[in-house]
Design an enzyme around this catalytic site. Structure first.
Site, PDB file in Angstrom:
ATOM      1  N   THR A  29      36.572  50.403  30.624  1.00  0.00           N
ATOM      2  CA  THR A  29      37.161  50.070  29.322  1.00  0.00           C
ATOM      3  C   THR A  29      36.652  48.744  28.775  1.00  0.00           C
ATOM      4  OG1 THR A  29      39.152  51.305  29.825  1.00  0.00           O
ATOM      5  CG2 THR A  29      39.377  49.595  28.172  1.00  0.00           C
ATOM      6  N   ASP A  72      40.315  52.358  36.814  1.00  0.00           N
ATOM      7  CA  ASP A  72      40.875  53.536  37.504  1.00  0.00           C
ATOM      8  C   ASP A  72      40.546  53.568  38.990  1.00  0.00           C
ATOM      9  OD1 ASP A  72      42.029  54.364  35.172  1.00  0.00           O
ATOM     10  OD2 ASP A  72      40.542  55.909  34.719  1.00  0.00           O
ATOM     11  N   GLN A  82      53.411  55.907  52.395  1.00  0.00           N
ATOM     12  CA  GLN A  82      53.465  56.091  50.938  1.00  0.00           C
ATOM     13  C   GLN A  82      54.085  54.869  50.262  1.00  0.00           C
ATOM     14  OE1 GLN A  82      55.436  59.845  50.009  1.00  0.00           O
ATOM     15  NE2 GLN A  82      54.145  60.931  51.467  1.00  0.00           N
TER      16      GLN A  82
HETATM   17  N1  ASP Z   1      38.932  55.145  32.546  1.00  0.00           N
HETATM   18  C1  ASP Z   1      38.572  53.745  32.558  1.00  0.00           C
HETATM   19  C2  ASP Z   1      37.743  53.497  33.808  1.00  0.00           C
HETATM   20  O1  ASP Z   1      38.290  53.413  34.871  1.00  0.00           O
HETATM   21  C3  ASP Z   1      39.788  52.907  32.546  1.00  0.00           C
HETATM   22  C4  ASP Z   1      39.567  51.427  32.579  1.00  0.00           C
HETATM   23  O2  ASP Z   1      38.496  50.887  32.691  1.00  0.00           O
HETATM   24  O3  ASP Z   1      40.571  50.703  32.501  1.00  0.00           O
HETATM   25  O4  ASP Z   1      36.545  53.405  33.720  1.00  0.00           O
END
Ligand code: ASP
Length: 351
Positions: A21, A98, A287
Site C-alpha cells: 500500500t 498483509d 491460538q
Molecule cells: N494488500 C496490501 C499488501 O499487503 C496491504 C498493505 O500493504 O497494507 O501488499
C-alpha cells in the site's frame, strides 16, 4: 534492480521496494489500488533528503501486493541484502502489511549473525494520501537503519518491523489490525525502540552479534512442506487426518487452545500418534496472541507431548512457519529439525 540516489554522505542505506500500500495509488480504470514507481515515493518524502545519509534504492520487478509473497521472494530479498551487505550500513524493506510479519520472520532466520539493521516497513494508507502513515514509518525506519552507537556499531543489528512509532523484533510480530495505524503487535516482547521526540532504544532487549567483524551467514534453502491445523470446536477426524497425515506434509503447526491444549477425544489422540509414527514433525503453537505453550499443565496438553509434539513456547504462527521452512531446508533429518525447534535461534521465543 533500479538505483536512485538521494544524497551522499556518512551512513548509507539501501531501500528495497517490494510493493504494498505504501507505494500504491488508485488506478481509475481498475478502481483499485495498484503499485506505482519508486521514484514517486521519494518525491512524496522530500524529508529524506534532510538526512545526511546516502540513500540508494532497488525495486522488485514486478512490484507485488504482499498477499502474493512467496518464499522465492524471501530468497530474492536475502540475496539483495547479501550482495549489497558490504556497501551499506543498513537496509529498509518497503513491504505490504498483509504478510510483513511472515517476511520479517523469514528474513530473521535466513540471516545469521547480522551486524546491520534490516528494517521492514509499509503503511496503511498510500504515501500520496493526505493522512498517510507511510511518511512517518519510512522516515523513522531510515533513521533507525542508520543509527550507530559510540563505537560505530549498528544500534539495532536485527530484522525488525518499524510501524506507528514502534520498532519490534520482526519474528515477534503479527498483523493485528486491517485499518488502525497501529497495524502490528508484538505481544510477547516489548518494543525494541519507540519513536517520540527522540528514538528511545530498549538496548537490553536488542540482540548483538557474537563477532562484529564476522560476515553474517545467509541461509537461502527453504523446505515449505508445512501445514497449519487450527483446532476448533466441531473439527472432524477427516479434516485432522488429511492435514496431519497427508503425504505432502513433513511438518504440521498445531494451533491449539490456551497453553497448548487440544481435544482429548480418543480419535484425536490416536491421529496425533499416527502422524508421529509416520515421522511428521508437529509443533504446538497457541491460538492466544500473548503467553506461552506449556504442555505440562493440563492432561490435554500432556497427551500431545507424549505423542512427540514439540512445544513452540511463545512463538507466533508466522515465526513458527518461517522457522520450520528454515530448519527443514537445512536438514533432511527430522530429529535435527526438532532439536532446532527447541532452540531460541533469533530471539523468536523467550527461552
Ligand atoms: N494488500 C496490501 C499488501 O499487503 C496491504 C498493505 O500493504 O497494507 O501488499
Amino acid at each position: 534492480m533500479t538505483n536512485h540516489t538521494a544524497c551522499r554522505d556518512k551512513s548509507s542505506i539501501l531501500l528495497i521496494y517490494t510493493g504494498g500500500t505504501i507505494g500504491m495509488k488508485e488506478d481509475p480504470a481498475l478502481q483499485a489500488l495498484t503499485p506505482f514507481d519508486f521514484s514517486q515515493i521519494l518525491e512524496e518524502v522530500p524529508e529524506l533528503g534532510k538526512f545526511a545519509y546516502r540513500i540508494d534504492s532497488c525495486t522488485f520487478d514486478p512490484l507485488i501486493d504482499s498477499s502474493d509473497i512467496e518464499p522465492a521472494h524471501w530468497v530474492a530479498l536475502a540475496r539483495i541484502i547479501e550482495e549489497n551487505y558490504d556497501r551499506y550500513d543498513g537496509f529498509v524493506v518497503l513491504h505490504g502489511t498483509d504478510t510483513m510479519a511472515y517476511s520479517a520472520s523469514a528474513l530473521s532466520f535466513m540471516t545469521e549473525g547480522l551486524t546491520k539493521p534490516v528494517i521492514f516497513t509499509g503503511s496503511q494508507l498510500p504515501i500520496g494520501a493526505p493522512r498517510t502513515d507511510g511518511k512517518e514509518n519510512l522516515i523513522s525506519s531510515v533513521e533507525i537503519a542508520a543509527a550507530k552507537d559510540s563505537e560505530g556499531h549498528a544500534i539495532v543489528p536485527e530484522v525488525c518491523i518499524c510501524f506507528d512509532n514502534l520498532l519490534m523484533r520482526g519474528n515477534r510480530t503479527s498483523k493485528a489490525s486491517s485499518d488502525n495505524f497501529r497495524a502490528f503487535r508484538s505481544e510477547n516482547l516489548p518494543p525494541l525502540a519507540e519513536a517520540g521526540i527522540s528514538i528511545r532504544y530498549n538496548t537490553q532487549l536488542i540482540r548483538k552479534p557474537e563477532d562484529w567483524d564476522a560476515a553474517p551467514k545467509f541461509h537461502k534453502e527453504l523446505d515449505t512442506k508445512v501445514s497449519i491445523l487450527k483446532i476448533h470446536p466441531g473439527i472432524t477426524p477427516q479434516v485432522v487426518r488429511n492435514i496431519l497425515c497427508g503425504p505432502e506434509t513433513r511438518a504440521v503447526i498445531l494451533e491449539t487452545y490456551g497453553a497448548g491444549n487440544s481435544p482429548s477425544k480418543q480419535w484425536f489422540t490416536q491421529l496425533v500418534h499416527e502422524a508421529s509414527e509416520k515421522g511428521k514433525i508437529m509443533l504446538n503453537i497457541s491460538q492466544c496472541r500473548a503467553g506461552s505453550v506449556n504442555m505440562d499443565i493440563y492432561a490435554t496438553g500432556k497427551c500431545l507431548k507424549d505423542a512427540g509434539v514439540v512445544s513452540g513456547y511463545d512463538c507466533t504462527t508466522e515465526s513458527a512457519l518461517a522457522k520450520l521452512f528454515h530448519l527443514m531446508g537445512k536438514s533432511t533429518d527430522n530429529g535435527t529439525v526438532k532439536a532446532g525447534l527447541e532452540k531460541n535461534l533469533r530471539g523468536e521465543i523467550s527461552k
